[in-house]
Design an enzyme around this catalytic site. Structure first.
Site, PDB file in Angstrom:
ATOM      1  CG  HIS A 123     -27.411  10.516 -21.869  1.00  0.00           C
ATOM      2  ND1 HIS A 123     -26.158  10.649 -22.429  1.00  0.00           N
ATOM      3  CD2 HIS A 123     -27.303   9.493 -20.988  1.00  0.00           C
ATOM      4  CE1 HIS A 123     -25.350   9.736 -21.928  1.00  0.00           C
ATOM      5  NE2 HIS A 123     -26.022   9.026 -21.042  1.00  0.00           N
ATOM      6  CG  ASP A 153     -25.205  13.296 -24.433  1.00  0.00           C
ATOM      7  OD1 ASP A 153     -26.058  13.803 -23.678  1.00  0.00           O
ATOM      8  OD2 ASP A 153     -24.892  12.093 -24.393  1.00  0.00           O
ATOM      9  CB  SER A 230     -23.580   8.574 -18.768  1.00  0.00           C
ATOM     10  OG  SER A 230     -23.713   7.911 -19.977  1.00  0.00           O
TER      11      SER A 230
END
Length: 396
Positions: A123, A153, A230
């Site tokens: 993402h 992911d 992230s």
């Protein structure tokens, strides 16, 4: 109905304002200044000084242990922070009235090997037209997307940097983790390069209910994770990667101590496939199911009160080739159509199956394409077993 988990994917840079500082005043006692008249006059005595409290000495053993832990944290940062990278992305969206709109994002990643492969979250880079990787020394390189797996992911980038600038991480083993272990996150929250936060492993085996899939066997930690973290590593006290920071649960969009990381054993399984093939082949049965509850079983007089009722089997799929049977009748109810008569899966490889998520997570995390599984089923009220050789899930 699958309950909704409010998750904040932490791949984009957010801007935060400054905080106002607060001050506090101290109330002091003083006597008024007096002019002593001729002949002398009585003056009020001064207030006796307040004795200072005697500090309690820190036991030598406790201080030594604290300094040892502090030294361990410092060592982890010094060894691993050069492996953490800052990822920036640019994408173009088109508005009917305003024309092209340029969007920028930021996230984290880490050096996988000396060939220039960088691991991050999918993402973080999904939909990007341009990707740049900034190393610890500030050197910036254009990156190409080598492979991505939206389901887990994960994504792999590659940069053309001198080998001496690339410092690969050391991987741990997430199957050996325990709740209560130290957990250290290094990343770029809100664009603040190589920020380290420390916490513990709060829980293991969590399931994140994302919009279109469950993500299982996830690590929960209270180490502060914020937008921009992230793709960065979650580490143990020896500096080994135990996970990749992926999401937080928060009503505000910032850390409240509930963060989630994809375990390193998933990374070790997926990343080599992304480097070799550009994609990860997901194991597949080829059937759809309905979750049986005790109330449903009683209403329709099923022989078991839990399991997965087979609704449809895809023609030619592994399940079809193994002889799994789908529904044979449709019953209309005020709540919608119910499909009955299909095989009921009660276990896979002796693991009880109560939810569709149980099936998906087991296949995803413990099986590969070409592996065989044993289905324990109930057909026409009698228990049986079927052996299925898993195929590859078709690309959507």
């Amino acid at each position: 109905m699958r309950r909704t988990l409010w998750l904040v994917l932490v791949g984009l840079l957010l801007v935060v304002g400054g905080c106002a500082a607060a001050t506090a005043g101290a109330l002091l006692w003083a006597r008024a200044a007096l002019t002593q008249p001729t002949g002398g006059a009585w003056l009020p005595p001064s207030a006796p000084p307040t004795p200072s409290p005697t500090p309690t000495p820190i036991p030598a053993g406790a201080l030594s242990e604290a300094r040892a832990l502090e030294a361990a944290f410092i060592s982890v940062y010094q060894r691993v922070s050069p492996s953490v990278v800052h990822i920036t992305t640019r994408a173009t969206a088109f508005d009917l009235f305003r024309g092209p709109i340029y969007q920028e994002g930021t996230g984290s990643g880490f050096v996988w090997d000396s060939e220039g492969h960088i691991v991050t979250n999918n993402h973080v880079v999904e939909g990007a037209d341009q990707i740049e990787v900034i190393l610890a020394d500030g050197a910036t390189y254009s990156a190409v997307l080598v492979g991505a797996d939206a389901y887990n992911d994960l994504a792999v980038l590659r940069i053309r940097a001198p080998r001496e600038k690339l410092m690969p991480v050391t991987l741990g083993d997430s199957s050996r983790l325990q709740v209560g272990q130290w957990a250290i996150a290094i990343g770029n929250p809100f664009g603040l390069d190589r920020t380290m936060t420390v916490g513990v492993i709060s829980a293991l085996g969590r399931t994140l209910e994302l919009s279109d899939r469950p993500l299982g066997e996830v690590i929960q930690t209270d180490a502060a994770i914020n937008p921009g973290n992230s793709g960065g590593p979650l580490l143990d006290l020896e500096g080994r990667v135990i996970g990749i920071n992926t999401a937080i649960r928060s009503p505000s969009g910032g850390s409240i101590g509930i963060g989630f990381a994809i375990p390193v054993n998933t990374i070790k399984r997926v990343v080599p496939e992304l480097i070799a093939r550009g994609r990860y082949p997901h194991p597949w049965l080829g059937a759809s199911f309905f979750e049986i509850t005790p109330a449903f079983a009683e209403a329709f007089r099923l022989p078991v009160d839990h399991g997965l009722l087979t609704v449809q089997v895809v023609p030619g799929s592994p399940a079809d080739q193994a002889g799994l049977r789908g529904a044979t009748q449709r019953v209309r109810t005020r709540f919608g159509d119910v499909y009955l008569g299909g095989d009921i899966i009660t276990a896979i490889d002796d693991r009880p199956m109560r939810r569709v998520d149980d099936l998906v997570i087991y296949l995803e995390n413990y099986k590969r394409v070409g592996d065989t599984v044993t289905l324990s089923i109930v057909r026409d009220g009698r228990p049986q077993t079927l052996t299925v050789r898993l195929g590859e899930r078709p690309v959507r």
